[in-house]
Design a protein around this motif. Structure first.
Motif, PDB file in Angstrom:
ATOM      1  N   ALA A  21       0.725  -1.348   0.075  1.00 44.48           N
ATOM      2  CA  ALA A  21      -0.074   0.119  -0.015  1.00 44.48           C
ATOM      3  C   ALA A  21       0.808   1.198   0.138  1.00 44.48           C
ATOM      4  O   ALA A  21       0.512   2.196  -0.527  1.00 44.48           O
ATOM      5  CB  ALA A  21      -1.009   0.042   1.165  1.00 44.48           C
ATOM      6  N   LEU A  93      -5.083  -4.917   2.195  1.00 45.59           N
ATOM      7  CA  LEU A  93      -4.775  -5.702   3.695  1.00 45.59           C
ATOM      8  C   LEU A  93      -5.689  -7.127   3.719  1.00 45.59           C
ATOM      9  O   LEU A  93      -6.287  -7.255   2.836  1.00 45.59           O
ATOM     10  CB  LEU A  93      -5.803  -4.595   4.515  1.00 45.59           C
ATOM     11  CG  LEU A  93      -7.297  -4.407   4.125  1.00 45.59           C
ATOM     12  CD1 LEU A  93      -8.165  -5.313   4.845  1.00 45.59           C
ATOM     13  CD2 LEU A  93      -7.626  -2.875   4.368  1.00 45.59           C
ATOM     14  N   ALA A 196       3.132  -8.633   6.340  1.00 43.86           N
ATOM     15  CA  ALA A 196       1.896  -9.753   6.342  1.00 43.86           C
ATOM     16  C   ALA A 196       2.582 -11.177   6.046  1.00 43.86           C
ATOM     17  O   ALA A 196       2.268 -12.126   6.274  1.00 43.86           O
ATOM     18  CB  ALA A 196       0.958  -9.379   5.423  1.00 43.86           C
ATOM     19  N   ALA A 197       3.668 -11.083   4.972  1.00 40.34           N
ATOM     20  CA  ALA A 197       4.224 -12.225   4.232  1.00 40.34           C
ATOM     21  C   ALA A 197       5.027 -12.738   5.471  1.00 40.34           C
ATOM     22  O   ALA A 197       5.054 -14.176   5.475  1.00 40.34           O
ATOM     23  CB  ALA A 197       5.060 -11.644   3.417  1.00 40.34           C
ATOM     24  N   PHE A 203       7.325 -18.760   4.096  1.00 37.91           N
ATOM     25  CA  PHE A 203       7.430 -17.975   3.160  1.00 37.91           C
ATOM     26  C   PHE A 203       8.567 -17.677   2.299  1.00 37.91           C
ATOM     27  O   PHE A 203       8.411 -17.446   0.881  1.00 37.91           O
ATOM     28  CB  PHE A 203       6.997 -16.391   3.931  1.00 37.91           C
ATOM     29  CG  PHE A 203       7.137 -15.067   2.492  1.00 37.91           C
ATOM     30  CD1 PHE A 203       6.143 -14.996   1.918  1.00 37.91           C
ATOM     31  CD2 PHE A 203       8.277 -14.548   2.376  1.00 37.91           C
ATOM     32  CE1 PHE A 203       6.059 -14.137   0.768  1.00 37.91           C
ATOM     33  CE2 PHE A 203       8.178 -13.514   1.503  1.00 37.91           C
ATOM     34  CZ  PHE A 203       7.173 -13.356   0.858  1.00 37.91           C
TER      35      PHE A 203
HETATM   36  P1  NAD Z   1       1.355  -5.492   5.342  1.00 37.73           P
HETATM   37  O1  NAD Z   1       1.637  -6.255   6.399  1.00 37.73           O
HETATM   38  O2  NAD Z   1       2.282  -4.241   4.952  1.00 37.73           O
HETATM   39  O3  NAD Z   1       0.012  -4.744   4.743  1.00 37.73           O
HETATM   40  C1  NAD Z   1      -1.122  -5.528   5.403  1.00 37.73           C
HETATM   41  C2  NAD Z   1      -2.197  -4.696   6.320  1.00 37.73           C
HETATM   42  O4  NAD Z   1      -3.441  -5.151   6.620  1.00 37.73           O
HETATM   43  C3  NAD Z   1      -1.473  -3.925   7.274  1.00 37.73           C
HETATM   44  O5  NAD Z   1      -1.278  -2.615   7.062  1.00 37.73           O
HETATM   45  C4  NAD Z   1      -2.368  -4.391   8.434  1.00 37.73           C
HETATM   46  O6  NAD Z   1      -2.432  -3.308   9.413  1.00 37.73           O
HETATM   47  C5  NAD Z   1      -3.623  -4.291   7.616  1.00 37.73           C
HETATM   48  N1  NAD Z   1      -4.705  -4.933   8.397  1.00 37.73           N
HETATM   49  C6  NAD Z   1      -4.821  -6.302   8.796  1.00 37.73           C
HETATM   50  N2  NAD Z   1      -6.089  -6.517   9.594  1.00 37.73           N
HETATM   51  C7  NAD Z   1      -6.741  -5.209   9.235  1.00 37.73           C
HETATM   52  C8  NAD Z   1      -7.979  -4.725   9.753  1.00 37.73           C
HETATM   53  N3  NAD Z   1      -8.621  -5.586  10.734  1.00 37.73           N
HETATM   54  N4  NAD Z   1      -8.299  -3.312   9.605  1.00 37.73           N
HETATM   55  C9  NAD Z   1      -7.354  -2.588   8.967  1.00 37.73           C
HETATM   56  N5  NAD Z   1      -6.385  -3.036   8.198  1.00 37.73           N
HETATM   57  C10 NAD Z   1      -5.925  -4.311   8.577  1.00 37.73           C
HETATM   58  O7  NAD Z   1       1.663  -6.726   3.881  1.00 37.73           O
HETATM   59  P2  NAD Z   1       1.583  -6.654   2.458  1.00 37.73           P
HETATM   60  O8  NAD Z   1       2.110  -7.677   1.771  1.00 37.73           O
HETATM   61  O9  NAD Z   1       1.671  -5.018   1.991  1.00 37.73           O
HETATM   62  O10 NAD Z   1      -0.183  -6.942   2.145  1.00 37.73           O
HETATM   63  C11 NAD Z   1      -1.025  -5.729   1.592  1.00 37.73           C
HETATM   64  C12 NAD Z   1      -1.929  -6.970   0.538  1.00 37.73           C
HETATM   65  O11 NAD Z   1      -1.082  -7.680  -0.288  1.00 37.73           O
HETATM   66  C13 NAD Z   1      -2.729  -7.991   1.504  1.00 37.73           C
HETATM   67  O12 NAD Z   1      -3.995  -8.084   0.925  1.00 37.73           O
HETATM   68  C14 NAD Z   1      -1.900  -9.598   1.141  1.00 37.73           C
HETATM   69  O13 NAD Z   1      -2.701 -10.427   1.277  1.00 37.73           O
HETATM   70  C15 NAD Z   1      -1.638  -8.774  -0.257  1.00 37.73           C
HETATM   71  N6  NAD Z   1      -0.477  -9.587  -0.853  1.00 37.73           N
HETATM   72  C16 NAD Z   1       0.832  -9.680  -0.564  1.00 37.73           C
HETATM   73  C17 NAD Z   1       1.809 -10.528  -1.091  1.00 37.73           C
HETATM   74  C18 NAD Z   1       3.254 -10.784  -0.446  1.00 37.73           C
HETATM   75  O14 NAD Z   1       3.823 -11.403  -0.872  1.00 37.73           O
HETATM   76  N7  NAD Z   1       3.617  -9.707   0.542  1.00 37.73           N
HETATM   77  C19 NAD Z   1       1.432 -11.109  -2.129  1.00 37.73           C
HETATM   78  C20 NAD Z   1       0.276 -11.106  -2.683  1.00 37.73           C
HETATM   79  C21 NAD Z   1      -0.761 -10.505  -2.200  1.00 37.73           C
END
Ligand code: NAD
Length: 256
Positions: A21, A93, A196-197, A203
């Motif tokens: 994000a 998220l 999150a990862a 992972f």
């Molecule tokens: P990140 O941990 O930086 O972001 C995840 C976010 O979800 C965090 O900011 C967390 O506070 C928020 N969150 C969790 N529960 C919440 C709630 N109840 N209310 C509000 N916010 C909440 O990790 P990221 O990897 O940037 O993840 C962002 C998105 O990308 C997620 O949907 C994740 O599944 C997806 N994604 C990540 C990857 C990867 O490998 N990192 C790959 C594919 C998809």
């Protein structure tokens, strides 16, 4: 370029500067967007607030997307700060209980399953519903998914069904809001080391395998995802809705 000059973007999901994000918000700001940010947990404030300041965000508020009263506050704040118009909504998220990520999939708890689906998939419905009255023709919604929605990725566990639901929700929303000229899309990103990862068991192995086997033979960065996000959110993708765009160096193409 300034594809988002005079456009207002509401971005959910920054935890720190490694967050997908954050990369998307940075890319949108570079294209001229005015930003509003919402983060999920009070403990993240000391990391997110300075990033919001760097990005010149109009506001930065904490909200748990599982709590309707929190969402009410975010959208009231956005409506005021953005003068009643939201052009871009980013949903980046997800959440699963740690226990449900550690044990065998068959041991997934009913409560944990519900929570994972609520926070990771249902929230896209509630955020879109709340944004819609402030959206205009050409406004756009984006969510983040993963290959574990399509195929079984060991270690991804309950997040697999949650992402499958999310992708389906995205398609149903795209049809529902299409008549208003609002588009809804998803990016299925390859593995990237983020907070999150770190919660996904194995992972590192997932990332290593994806890097070695992907046709393009490289890891994915948050900047890769952000560039594709800007495309999907912009008028350059004006005729694209209900789509899952893979940003994974081609990994999803492989049959084995
Ligand atoms: P990140 O941990 O930086 O972001 C995840 C976010 O979800 C965090 O900011 C967390 O506070 C928020 N969150 C969790 N529960 C919440 C709630 N109840 N209310 C509000 N916010 C909440 O990790 P990221 O990897 O940037 O993840 C962002 C998105 O990308 C997620 O949907 C994740 O599944 C997806 N994604 C990540 C990857 C990867 O490998 N990192 C790959 C594919 C998809």
């Amino acid at each position: 370029m300034t594809r988002f000059a005079d456009k207002n973007a509401l971005v959910f999901g920054i935890a720190n500067d490694h967050s997908i994000a954050y990369a998307i918000a940075t890319a949108l700001a570079a294209e001229g967007a005015q930003l509003g940010l919402s983060y999920g947990d009070e403990r993240l404030a000391r990391r997110v607030e300075p990033l919001a300041a760097t990005l010149n965000a109009r506001f930065c508020v904490r909200a748990d997307v599982g709590r309707e009263e929190d969402l009410e506050m975010v959208f009231a704040t956005a409506a005021e700060a953005f003068g009643g118009r939201i052009d871009v909504l980013v949903h980046s998220l997800a959440y699963a209980d740690r226990d449900d990520l550690l044990g065998p999939f068959v041991e997934t708890k009913r409560e944990g399953f519900g929570r994972a689906l609520d926070i990771s998939a249902y929230s896209l419905i509630s955020l879109t519903r709340r944004a819609l009255p402030f959206m205009v023709e050409g406004s756009s919604v984006l969510t983040l998914s993963y290959y574990g929605a399509e195929k079984v990725v060991p270690g991804y566990k309950v997040m697999g069904p949650a992402k499958a639901a999310l992708e389906s929700v995205m398609r149903y929303l795209a049809v529902d809001v299409g008549a208003k000229g609002v588009r809804v899309n998803a990016i299925s990103a390859g593995p990237i080391r983020t907070l999150a990862a770190a919660g996904i068991p194995g992972f590192r192995d997932m990332q290593k395998a994806a890097t070695e086997r992907a046709p393009l033979g490289r890891t994915i960065t948050t900047a890769d995802v952000a560039r594709s996000a800007v495309f999907l959110l912009s008028d350059d993708a004006a005729a694209t809705t209900g789509e899952v765009l893979h940003v994974d160096a081609g990994y999803h193409l492989l049959g084995q």
